[in-house]
Structure formats: C-alpha cells, structure tokens
Design an enzyme around this catalytic site. Structure first.
Site, short mmCIF file in Angstrom:
data_model
loop_
_atom_site.label_atom_id
_atom_site.label_comp_id
_atom_site.label_asym_id
_atom_site.label_seq_id
_atom_site.Cartn_x
_atom_site.Cartn_y
_atom_site.Cartn_z
CE LYS A 119 -3.76 -2.01 2.76
NZ LYS A 119 -4.78 -2.48 1.87
NE ARG A 300 -7.97 -9.61 -4.98
CZ ARG A 300 -9.06 -9.10 -4.43
NH1 ARG A 300 -10.23 -9.27 -5.00
NH2 ARG A 300 -9.00 -8.40 -3.31
P1 ADP Z 1 -7.76 -3.94 2.66
O1 ADP Z 1 -6.52 -4.19 1.88
O2 ADP Z 1 -7.73 -4.66 3.94
O3 ADP Z 1 -8.99 -4.15 1.82
P2 ADP Z 1 -8.24 -1.09 2.39
O4 ADP Z 1 -7.15 -0.08 2.41
O5 ADP Z 1 -8.83 -1.40 1.08
O6 ADP Z 1 -7.68 -2.40 3.08
O7 ADP Z 1 -9.37 -0.64 3.41
C1 ADP Z 1 -10.41 -1.51 3.76
C2 ADP Z 1 -11.55 -0.71 4.39
O8 ADP Z 1 -11.11 0.03 5.54
C3 ADP Z 1 -12.16 0.35 3.49
O9 ADP Z 1 -13.12 -0.20 2.63
C4 ADP Z 1 -12.75 1.31 4.50
O10 ADP Z 1 -13.96 0.81 5.00
C5 ADP Z 1 -11.76 1.31 5.63
N1 ADP Z 1 -10.76 2.38 5.48
C6 ADP Z 1 -9.63 2.32 4.76
N2 ADP Z 1 -8.95 3.48 4.81
C7 ADP Z 1 -9.65 4.31 5.60
C8 ADP Z 1 -9.45 5.66 6.07
N3 ADP Z 1 -8.40 6.37 5.74
N4 ADP Z 1 -10.40 6.20 6.88
C9 ADP Z 1 -11.46 5.46 7.25
N5 ADP Z 1 -11.70 4.20 6.86
C10 ADP Z 1 -10.80 3.61 6.04
P1 ADP Z 2 -12.79 -7.66 -2.39
O1 ADP Z 2 -14.26 -7.61 -2.39
O2 ADP Z 2 -12.12 -6.34 -2.47
O3 ADP Z 2 -12.30 -8.67 -3.35
P2 ADP Z 2 -12.81 -9.31 -0.11
O4 ADP Z 2 -13.67 -8.92 1.02
O5 ADP Z 2 -13.37 -10.33 -1.03
O6 ADP Z 2 -12.37 -8.06 -0.95
O7 ADP Z 2 -11.49 -9.83 0.50
C1 ADP Z 2 -10.25 -9.58 -0.11
C2 ADP Z 2 -9.61 -10.86 -0.56
O8 ADP Z 2 -9.41 -11.74 0.51
C3 ADP Z 2 -10.42 -11.57 -1.59
O9 ADP Z 2 -9.52 -11.98 -2.56
C4 ADP Z 2 -11.02 -12.75 -0.85
O10 ADP Z 2 -11.12 -13.89 -1.65
C5 ADP Z 2 -10.03 -12.99 0.22
N1 ADP Z 2 -10.66 -13.40 1.44
C6 ADP Z 2 -11.64 -12.77 2.13
N2 ADP Z 2 -11.95 -13.45 3.24
C7 ADP Z 2 -11.14 -14.54 3.28
C8 ADP Z 2 -10.96 -15.63 4.19
N3 ADP Z 2 -11.69 -15.75 5.30
N4 ADP Z 2 -10.04 -16.57 3.88
C9 ADP Z 2 -9.32 -16.47 2.77
N5 ADP Z 2 -9.43 -15.46 1.88
C10 ADP Z 2 -10.32 -14.50 2.13
#
Ligand code: ADP
Ligand code: ADP
Ligand code: MG
Length: 661
Positions: A119, A300
């Site tokens: 990130k 992806r």
């Molecule tokens: P991940 O890789 O775990 O998906 P993200 O950076 O995409 O992490 O963030 C996941 C979620 O966390 C976002 O969808 C949002 O709900 C929350 N989030 C991320 N960044 C912020 C922020 N700067 N302020 C508030 N909430 C955040």
């Molecule tokens: P996104 O909707 O952004 O793809 P997800 O909520 O699906 O995000 O979660 C991020 C990634 O982690 C996805 O690729 C999903 O398949 C994987 N993932 C989510 N939950 C689990 C879990 N419990 N075990 C393994 N992989 C997971």
C-alpha cells in the site's frame, strides 16, 4: 474463438471456480479444477471437465501450493491458469512461476502486481500519476516516534494500516495520541502474523467514509477502459457485505473524475486484465469531484464483479480470457453503457448477532431463489468447513432503479432457504428494510451503528410453533373427514387425544401438545394456544391458516431436525432423541413420571382400571401448556399417586401400572 485457449486450469475453489468454469464452457474452453481433500466432492470439482487433487485441506498445502498447481496444469495439458481471487491471485512469484513453466497467467503481470502489492509504495506511485491519495505518511521510516510525529501532523483520528495488508487485517483506528503506541504495536503484531511484514503506514481517518471503487480493464495493446463504479460501503469488520452499482448519489461530474483517475492509475502500471481501483470518499462532505482518495488497487477479479456484469451486460471472465489470449479489449469506452441498478449480497455462514463470528456446519437444507443470479459453490448437503472462507453464495439482482433492486433482493433473500448452519441471511434481509440503506445514506459505519436493529429477530409466531409440533408428530397432512377425532372437536375435553411433543429450539427444550380440533388442530405452544389448519401445496410447502392469519410455510426435514421457512424468517428445531434419556423416562415401563414441574389438571385413572397403551391418564399443566401423559403400555393401574390440583416436581411418580406377570 480461434485465439482462445483450448483448456485452462482454475487455481481456486468454491463459487469463483464454478463461475469461471461456466464461462469457459460457454466459450468452448475446457476446464481443469484443482481440489484439496476437503473438497474432493465439491461442486467445482463436479462442474469442471477434469479435476486434480493438489493436497490436504489446509490452504497452505493445497490452494496455495504453487508447485502442485503448476504440475497439475502441465499434466492435464492446460495452457493457462486462472487464479480466481484470494489464494495465489495477487502473488507475483506465482505469476513468474506460471510463466516460467510456459503457461499463461490469466491476470496482470508480476510487475503490475508488485507495483500495487504494498500500500505504501502504491500510494507514492499514484501520487506521481496524479491520482489523489488519502493524506498521510507512507514513507520508509518505521520508528514509533517518527510515526507518532506523523500522526500528530496528519491530525487525529488516524488509521494505521499494514503496508502489506488485505482483508481488513492489521488496521487500527487511533483517536488520541495517548493511544498511538499501543495501537501501533497491535497493528504491527497482526500484520506480522498475517503477512509476514510488519511495516505500516499512517493516514487520515475519514470520519464517515464511503468505499467507492472503479472496475478497470486493460489489454496488452495499451488500451485501458473503465466499467463504472461500485459502492461497497456496507461493511462489517472492514469487509464488504453488500455491493452495488452505480454508487448512490453519484453525479456525472464525480464519476468522470473518479473513472479518469482509475484509468490513469492502470496506465501508470501498464495494467493488463481486470483490476479494481478502490477509493475512499468522505460521505460527510457529499460526493464531490475533489473528495475522493486512492486506497489501493486490487490486481485481480473482484468478488463483487457480478454487480458490474449486471449493469453492463458484459461477462468479465470472458474479457479476462480474451485479454490473456492476446486479444484487444472487446469494446471501446464509448460502447460500454451502464444500465439500471445492481446489488449483490454476500451470504455467509456467520453469526451476525455474535460479532459476525464465522460458522461451520452442513447445509442440510438449501434452496436458492429463482428470481436472482446466485453464484455459489455449494449444494444441499455440502459442508462449510473451517478451512476456507465461509461464503455460501452471492445473490445478485438487477432492476431499473435502486429501490426496485433493493426490493428484488429482499424478495430473493426471503426465498432463500438455508438450514444446518448459522447464516447472515436474516441480517441481510433486515438491511434491505433499513431506512438509511434504502435512502442511499450508506457509509462504512452504518452496519456497526445500526447493529442492534439489524440483528434483532422477531419472536416465533404461534403458527410456526404449532406447525413445527405437527411436523414433528407427522401430522401435517390434512385430517380426513371421516377421522373419528372430528367427532370430538373440543380441545379442552381431556378425552380428546392429546399428542405431546418435545422440540429443542435455540438451545432450549419445549414441550408442545397437539389435539384434533374440527378439520384442523389445536396446539399448545410457548407462544400460546393456536388453532391451525394445514394444507400441503407441494414441494415441502404448506398453507397454514389460523384465526389470525394465513401463511405459506416451507418445511425441511433431515435426521433429527426440522426447519420452517415462513415470511422471510427461518426457524430450526432439533427433535430430541427419545433414546437419549435427557428427560425422565415417562414413555415406557411401569411408572408414569412428571416430565417437568407442573400442576395436575386432570386424572383419568383409578387403581384397578384396565388401560390401553396411549390412553391419556394424567394431564399436567406446565410452562403454560397442558401435557397429556399416556399409558406406556396396555395394563392395569396399580396406584394413582396424585389428584387434580396437586403441584408436582420434575420426576415425581404420578401413576404406576401393575407389573406384568
Ligand atoms: P484492505 O486491503 O484490507 O482491503 P483497504 O485499504 O482497502 O484495506 O481498506 C479496507 C476498508 O477500511 C475500506 O473499505 C474502508 O472501510 C476502511 N478504510 C480504509 N482506509 C480508511 C481511512 N483512511 N479512513 C477510514 N476508513 C478507512
Ligand atoms: P474484495 O471484495 O475487495 O475482493 P474481499 O472482502 O473479497 O475483498 O477480500 C479480499 C480478498 O481476501 C479476496 O480476494 C477474498 O477472496 C479474500 N478473502 C476474504 N476473506 C477470506 C478468508 N476468510 N479466507 C481467505 N481469503 C479470504
Ligand atoms: Mg481493500
């Protein structure tokens, strides 16, 4: 289809593997599934043209076993590998290994993945490409004092995130400087455990965030298009539950700005294939073209891609296969049109009322709605194991407007019948009825704020209790007109045959009792006395009528259990095993004992009476219900210990029969 592959291997499981097989088949591409021992009989294995075992259940030994997967592709003559999502899908070393084996990876290059994999580095790159990023620190320094200083500069509240993070892990919100050290230590521990990398970044915590992402697609000829946005603001534990397109309240101006930024992001890393650029938006400030910031790029296919497929009419997996085979993108930007509104709900085996705790269990009864797209990897009888993600299905609906889409989703969820494991179905149904969600006032905190309302369950109506009792007693067929019981038709008379039955529901045992009443039944239930008529209408469904209401109930049975589905609610019961001896023995032998504390209402026996098996000898009132206690066998009454009006304790002797000679 000249240029497409003739055979691909799918390095995944569950619904996404099934979904990829479906498109491959439509395109005339053969598919190879891989499976762990836990999935030997799984749907994706059955659906694919071929299947190869890759290891024991733990993902590290199977679905993350790159060597076994590549060997399976070589052995079966697959030309390309589709990684699905999760597992190896964002692992650049896997991409390199696939390519080194002379196979095509269906997805972006290892270089694009690396650019977006962390990130912090991704944010620096995006800043250079002119994509707005969340204000914060994403530099090299990791010393606590430096990071705490940066947090002060950014201004509290701040969010600490794992640089290598994903799936909401390694993230901590910090409201005050005094909490920073501890939160940092916790985030680092979690990040190290989950990703083997404890580096973090610190960014401004957006107070009322909305998660809006843009689907992009690139090809190997330098073209990049977007397929509009998705709103994924409805989350629990930073993980998505509901996704929709378009984003509620999206303006043309903001959409132009966001999609242009997403396309710039993809161009900046020469992106090929399907990808998603995730942005955070401050819902407090409204949707403004200068009010969105880059969070991360998922290199992806995304779980929620069906939402985009529904509003564009396109098949994103088909596009992935074409692009991976070297074709140009099937459509130019101008030809990609957004039509209507789509919503996806993720159906999980999890307990919303217990902090969304993941659940396991066998899906003993499973019926999906016929008015929605359902992407699933399980069938009735399949087990949700602890090894993988507990997602059961995605339910996707499309409609001309958002309101209609929500209503259609509510209808689909109401027609979804699941039993055998805890699920979030009722929680999702409540979300569809939530005023704020319906009004489009979504933000990532909505679910947490409204949790109490969202997890509230209505009490089971007396009709459902009554029907459950009849089902347990095998009395759900309509009573024949010539039934001798019809002659009596009055529940209160003790002479009426009374059928007691025990049902376990939500961990508690209840004793109910049914007796014939006119053309139907009177049933004493924990929710009161209910008079019911039952009319089977086929396929496990029954029309129930009580004095107050009519309803359609669907009945599912499997050994030792039954489940009812009525008006969007599901009720499960365990039928106590009469041989288990959990209750005092009152069903055999010479002695009739009180099964629970209660008041003796009626006694219909005297010493010396000849009784036949099943004759009600004593009626006991307990838990606001009457329980008829019947003679366990033919015989002669030896002694009657109680009289009407007596209060008795659990296990007290009521009547004894003379020993058989
Ligand atoms: P991940 O890789 O775990 O998906 P993200 O950076 O995409 O992490 O963030 C996941 C979620 O966390 C976002 O969808 C949002 O709900 C929350 N989030 C991320 N960044 C912020 C922020 N700067 N302020 C508030 N909430 C955040
Ligand atoms: P996104 O909707 O952004 O793809 P997800 O909520 O699906 O995000 O979660 C991020 C990634 O982690 C996805 O690729 C999903 O398949 C994987 N993932 C989510 N939950 C689990 C879990 N419990 N075990 C393994 N992989 C997971
Ligand atoms: Mg994310």
């Amino acid at each position: 289809m000249s240029g497409l592959f003739s055979k691909i291997l799918i390095a995944n499981r569950g619904e996404i593997a099934c979904r990829i097989v479906a498109t491959a088949r439509r395109l005339g591409v053969r598919s190879v599934a891989v499976y762990s021992d836990a999935d030997a009989g799984a749907l994706h294995v059955v659906m694919a043209d071929q299947a190869v075992r890759i290891g024991p259940p733990p993902a590290a030994d199977s679905y993350l076993n790159a060597g076994a997967i590549i060997a399976a592709a070589k052995a079966t003559g697959a030309e390309a590998i589709h990684p699905g999502y999760g597992f190896l899908s964002e692992n650049p070393r896997f991409v390199e290994a696939v390519e080194a084996a002379g196979l095509v990876f269906i997805g972006p290059s290892a270089g694009s993945m690396r650019a977006m994999g962390l990130k912090d580095a991704a944010k620096t790159l995006m800043e250079k490409a002119g994509v707005p990023v969340v204000p914060g620190y994403h530099g090299e320094a990791q010393a606590t004092v430096v990071l705490a200083g940066k947090a002060d500069e950014i201004g509290y509240p701040v969010l600490i995130k794992a640089a290598a993070g994903g799936g909401g892990k390694g993230m901590r919100r910090v409201d005050r400087p005094s909490q920073f050290r501890e939160a940092l230590a916790a985030a680092k521990r979690e990040a190290l455990a989950a990703f083997g990398d404890d580096r973090v970044l610190v960014e401004k915590y957006i107070g009322k965030p909305r998660h809006i992402e843009v689907q992009v697609f690139g090809d190997a000829h330098g073209n990049v298009v977007h397929l509009f946005e998705r709103d994924c603001s409805l989350q629990r534990r930073h993980q998505k539950v509901i996704e929709e397109a378009p984003a509620p309240g999206m303006t043309d101006e903001m959409r132009r700005a966001m999609t242009a930024a997403a396309v710039r992001a993809a161009h900046a890393i020469d992106y090929v294939g399907a990808g998603t650029v995730e942005f955070i938006v401050d819902a407090g400030a409204g949707l403004r073209p200068d009010g969105f910031w880059f969070m991360e790029m998922n290199t992806r296919l995304q779980v929620e891609h069906p939402v985009t497929e529904t509003v564009t009419g396109l098949d994103l997996v088909e596009w992935q296969l074409r692009v991976a085979a070297g074709e140009e993108l099937p459509l130019k930007q101008e030809a990609i049109v957004l039509d209507g509104h789509a919503i996806e709900a993720r159906l999980y085996a999890e307990d919303a009322g217990k902090g969304f705790l993941p659940a396991t269990g066998r899906l003993s009864h499973l019926r999906f709605p016929d008015n929605a797209r359902v992407d699933s990897g399980v069938r009735q009888g399949d087990e949700i194991t602890p090894f993988y993600d507990p997602m059961i299905a995605k339910i996707i609906v499309g409609a001309p407007s958002r309101r209609e889409a929500i209503d259609r989703l509510a209808g689909a969820l109401a027609r979804t019948e699941l039993a055998g494991s805890v699920t979030n179905r009722a929680f999702l149904a409540r979300l569809c009825a939530h005023d704020g969600f319906r009004a489009g006032e979504v933000d990532t905190g909505l679910i947490e704020r409204e949790l109490e309302w969202l997890v509230a369950r209505p009490d089971m109506p007396a009709e459902a209790w009554g029907f459950a009792a009849l089902a347990a007693l095998g009395l759900t067929d309509p009573r024949a007109g010539d039934d001798p019981f019809d002659m009596i038709g009055n529940w209160a008379l003790w002479q009426t045959p009374i059928h007691p039955v025990d049902l376990d529901h939500a961990g508690a045992r209840h004793t109910l009792a049914a007796s014939p009443d006119g053309a139907g039944w009177s049933v004493q239930t924990p929710a009161g006395l209910v008079r019911l008529s039952v009319n089977p209408i086929g396929d496990g469904r029954h029309e129930l009528a009580s004095v107050d209401r009519r309803l359609i109930v669907s009945l599912a049975r499997w050994p030792g259990h039954l489940a009812l589905f009525a008006e969007g609610e599901a009720f499960e019961f365990v039928l106590p095993d009469p041989l288990a001896g959990a209750m005092p023995d009152h069903a055999g032998g010479d002695r009739i004992l009180a099964p629970m504390p209660g008041l003796v209402r009626i006694v219909n026996a005297a010493a010396g009476d000849t009784v036949s098996k099943g004759a009600p000898l004593v009626v006991l009132e307990a838990m606001k219900m009457e329980h008829a206690l019947a003679a366990p066998r033919d015989g002669t009454v030896q002694e009657v210990v109680v009289s009407p009006g007596d209060q008795v304790a659990d296990g007290d002797l009521l009547v004894s029969l003379a020993p058989q000679g």
